[in-house]
Design a protein around this motif. Structure first.
Motif, PDB file in Angstrom:
ATOM      1  N   LEU A 123      35.336  36.012  46.368  1.00 10.56           N
ATOM      2  CA  LEU A 123      35.505  36.705  47.648  1.00 10.56           C
ATOM      3  C   LEU A 123      36.602  37.746  47.427  1.00 10.56           C
ATOM      4  N   VAL A 124      36.203  38.991  47.222  1.00  8.74           N
ATOM      5  CA  VAL A 124      37.118  40.018  46.742  1.00  8.74           C
ATOM      6  C   VAL A 124      37.266  41.122  47.791  1.00  8.74           C
TER       7      VAL A 124
ATOM      8  N   GLU B 163      44.679  32.790  46.042  1.00  8.96           N
ATOM      9  CA  GLU B 163      44.215  32.964  44.662  1.00  8.96           C
ATOM     10  C   GLU B 163      42.900  32.227  44.429  1.00  8.96           C
ATOM     11  N   ALA B 164      42.794  31.031  45.015  1.00  8.49           N
ATOM     12  CA  ALA B 164      41.584  30.230  44.817  1.00  8.49           C
ATOM     13  C   ALA B 164      40.395  30.868  45.526  1.00  8.49           C
ATOM     14  N   VAL B 165      40.634  31.453  46.708  1.00  9.10           N
ATOM     15  CA  VAL B 165      39.561  32.137  47.422  1.00  9.10           C
ATOM     16  C   VAL B 165      39.064  33.321  46.594  1.00  9.10           C
TER      17      VAL B 165
ATOM     18  N   SER C 150      40.783  35.766  53.830  1.00  5.96           N
ATOM     19  CA  SER C 150      41.369  35.726  52.483  1.00  5.96           C
ATOM     20  C   SER C 150      42.475  34.680  52.380  1.00  5.96           C
ATOM     21  N   ARG C 151      42.699  33.923  53.463  1.00  8.75           N
ATOM     22  CA  ARG C 151      43.671  32.830  53.497  1.00  8.75           C
ATOM     23  C   ARG C 151      45.104  33.305  53.351  1.00  8.75           C
TER      24      ARG C 151
ATOM     25  N   TYR D 208      44.563  40.610  43.312  1.00 13.64           N
ATOM     26  CA  TYR D 208      43.685  40.462  42.154  1.00 13.64           C
ATOM     27  C   TYR D 208      44.138  39.343  41.228  1.00 13.64           C
ATOM     28  N   GLY D 209      44.892  38.390  41.766  1.00 14.15           N
ATOM     29  CA  GLY D 209      45.092  37.137  41.055  1.00 14.15           C
ATOM     30  C   GLY D 209      46.364  37.018  40.248  1.00 14.15           C
ATOM     31  N   VAL D 210      47.310  37.959  40.386  1.00 13.66           N
ATOM     32  CA  VAL D 210      48.576  37.825  39.675  1.00 13.66           C
ATOM     33  C   VAL D 210      49.470  36.868  40.462  1.00 13.66           C
ATOM     34  N   ASP D 211      50.063  35.897  39.756  1.00  9.07           N
ATOM     35  CA  ASP D 211      51.011  34.982  40.388  1.00  9.07           C
ATOM     36  C   ASP D 211      52.404  35.567  40.194  1.00  9.07           C
ATOM     37  N   PRO D 212      52.990  36.174  41.227  1.00  2.75           N
ATOM     38  CA  PRO D 212      54.244  36.901  41.017  1.00  2.75           C
ATOM     39  C   PRO D 212      55.399  36.006  40.583  1.00  2.75           C
ATOM     40  N   ARG D 213      55.431  34.754  41.053  1.00  9.21           N
ATOM     41  CA  ARG D 213      56.588  33.923  40.705  1.00  9.21           C
ATOM     42  C   ARG D 213      56.669  33.689  39.199  1.00  9.21           C
TER      43      ARG D 213
END
Lengths: 241, 285
Positions: free
Chosen positions: A81-82, A74-76, A52-53, B180-185
């Motif tokens: 890839l979840v 985030e990109a992965v 997951s990097r 799940y893709g949240v950018d905390p900053r």
């Protein structure tokens, strides 16, 4: 056969100067259920972090033919890839429905998200019944269903499930394994990381056995289950416990 | 009748207190920063509305959204370039850096605006009406209404929008939110911006009902702190409720015990509540 969905070769990783993973090779083809088993401390979670990097690694790491090395976590994730993380990691004071929505946080296609909702509620009817309930108030099994459901909301191509069976009743584990088999039929590939070797072997096509940072056995689970070493070290322990 | 009048005074004051605490509770709950400069941000908001009113002739209530937008930017930038360094680190670090920020902002305000007392004085500042023998000051009623409106909007934002869901998710489980893709900053900066905007609005309203100096920040930080603990960090509406409790207690206390006792009352109440129901108050703190 097309190229593997996940391909790992010659991968090494560790924390600081301490190497944990050495020369790992592993691949997952589209539509497969592959399991990675090994006892506590074998390095399974470290390997997942490398995939997951969230942890740096040397060696080849490719998803759908694309090199993951230069990508952010985030990109992965965005490539499909979840992960279903160990310990579920739900948002305890949010409702089941809100937890599921967080799985779809990055998705822009409203119609697709609605479809995913339908699928998750079909796979786990109990989540539909409890959709207005706080996730923290669910039973352990329901929480794990919610965690798997949340990951499915992200429209994964490869679902990486970490220690799903931990602390759950066997009947609940069976139900969750059944769901993983079902979603494989719907085009989701699964990498199942487990300590419960019996459970993992019951649904997987192929398996990898990990010991102290190396892959020591690999093959079809039917063959691994006959392997004397594997029987002694894992299935024997499982039978005794 | 006197008691009813005190109750009304307390409720009107308490709504404003609730709004003051709202921004602090939001930032505390999501970023785990106890922002000791929160009162200074309230003070800056007060001056912003003051100068929009005296300089540009904009009605203070119409100036509020402008001040809020400005304070949002201030908050966003502060978080992005300063506070992100210490977010979710040890509590002492956050206290030190926000205390420093408080000192700097207070000093700069003193240089820029002088130490004079200032009041935002629109034509209707002294207006009031009487209802069943109870006098209701118009400006205070309007400030109360705006405070409730903003608390309601914050509740809607947190509970009914995608951004709000992500803010709550990050507060509850940072690891999973990132997964799940949240950018905390980015999210932290927006959250701090919202907190600063709420402080700005509170400052503007404070300037209408009381006096502004560069030094009001410290005591308002303390008051916000007490209310945030009493109201909890989870729900904006319960923060406003906490504000009402403190408002009523202060206005009753200043009558029966004397106006110098207001801080004793709010902190005394905090101690009592922590002793009586520690689990509930600190559940999220």
């Amino acid at each position: 056969m097309s190229a593997p969905l996940l391909e790992i070769a010659g991968l090494s990783a560790g924390y600081g100067a301490v190497p944990v993973l050495r020369d790992i090779a592993l691949k997952v083809d589209v539509g497969e259920i592959v399991t990675l088993v090994g006892s506590n401390g074998a390095g399974k979670t470290t390997l997942l972090r490398a995939i997951s990097r969230t942890l740096g690694a040397r060696g080849r790491l490719a998803f759908d033919g694309r090199d993951l090395a230069p990508l952010s976590p985030e990109a992965v994730f965005a490539l499909g890839l979840v992960q279903v993380p160990e310990g579920r990691q739900l948002f305890g004071r949010m409702t089941v429905e809100e937890n599921l929505l967080m799985g779809a946080y990055r998705r822009k296609d409203a119609a697709g998200v609605a479809q995913s909702f339908e699928r998750v509620y079909r796979l786990f009817p109990v989540l539909f019944e409890r959709r207005r309930q706080k996730a923290g108030s669910l039973s352990g099994g329901e929480q794990q269903m919610c965690a798997v459901g949340r990951a499915l909301m992200a429209a994964p191509r490869l679902l990486v499930v970490d220690e799903m069976s931990l602390g759950l009743a066997p009947v609940v584990v069976d139900q969750l394994l059944g769901v993983l088999s079902d979603i494989r039929g719907e085009g989701v590939t699964v990498l199942l990381v487990e300590q419960d070797v019996f459970a993992a072997f019951s649904i997987a096509d192929r398996g990898y056995v990990m010991e102290t940072g190396r892959i020591v056995r690999e093959g079809k689970v039917s063959e691994l289950a006959q392997d004397p070493e594997v029987r002694r070290a894992y299935l024997g322990v499982a039978e005794g416990g | 009748m006197l008691f009813a009048q005190i109750l009304v005074n307390g409720v009107l004051l308490g709504g404003l207190y609730g709004l003051m605490a709202l921004g602090m509770a939001l930032v505390w709950g999501v970023l785990n920063i106890v922002n000791l400069a929160h009162g200074a941000l309230i003070m800056l908001g007060g001056y912003a509305v003051y100068f929009l009113f005296t300089g540009a002739g904009i009605d203070p209530f119409a100036a509020l959204p402008i001040a809020m937008a400005g304070m949002f930017c201030v908050g966003y930038l502060l978080q992005r370039f300063l506070l992100n360094l210490i977010v979710r680190s040890a509590l002492l670090n956050t206290l030190l850096i926000t205390f420093g920020l408080d000192v700097v902002l207070t000093y700069l305000a003193q240089l820029a605006f002088s130490a004079d007392f200032r009041t935002i004085n629109p034509s209707y500042a002294g207006a009031n009406f009487t209802l069943g023998g109870i006098t209701v000051p118009l400006a205070r009623l309007a400030a109360f209404a705006v405070a409730l409106l903003l608390a309601g909007l914050v509740w809607l934002l947190l509970n009914r929008t995608r951004l709000g869901r992500a803010i709550r998710a990050t507060a509850q489980n940072l690891v999973a939110a990132r997964l799940y893709g949240v950018d905390p900053r980015q999210l932290y900066a927006i959250t701090f911006g919202i907190g600063a905007a709420l402080a700005g609005a509170a400052g503007g309203l404070y300037g209408v009902v009381a006096q502004i100096t560069p030094y009001i920040g410290t005591s308002l930080t303390a008051k916000s702190f007490v209310i945030a603990i009493i109201g909890g960090l989870d729900n904006p509406l319960s923060v406003v409720l906490g504000g009402l409790v403190i408002g009523i207690a202060e206005s009753a206390g200043s009558l029966y015990l004397g106006p110098t006792f207001t801080d004793v009352i709010s902190f005394g109440l905090l101690v009592l509540i922590l002793v009586a129901r520690p689990a509930r108050s600190l559940r999220t703190a």
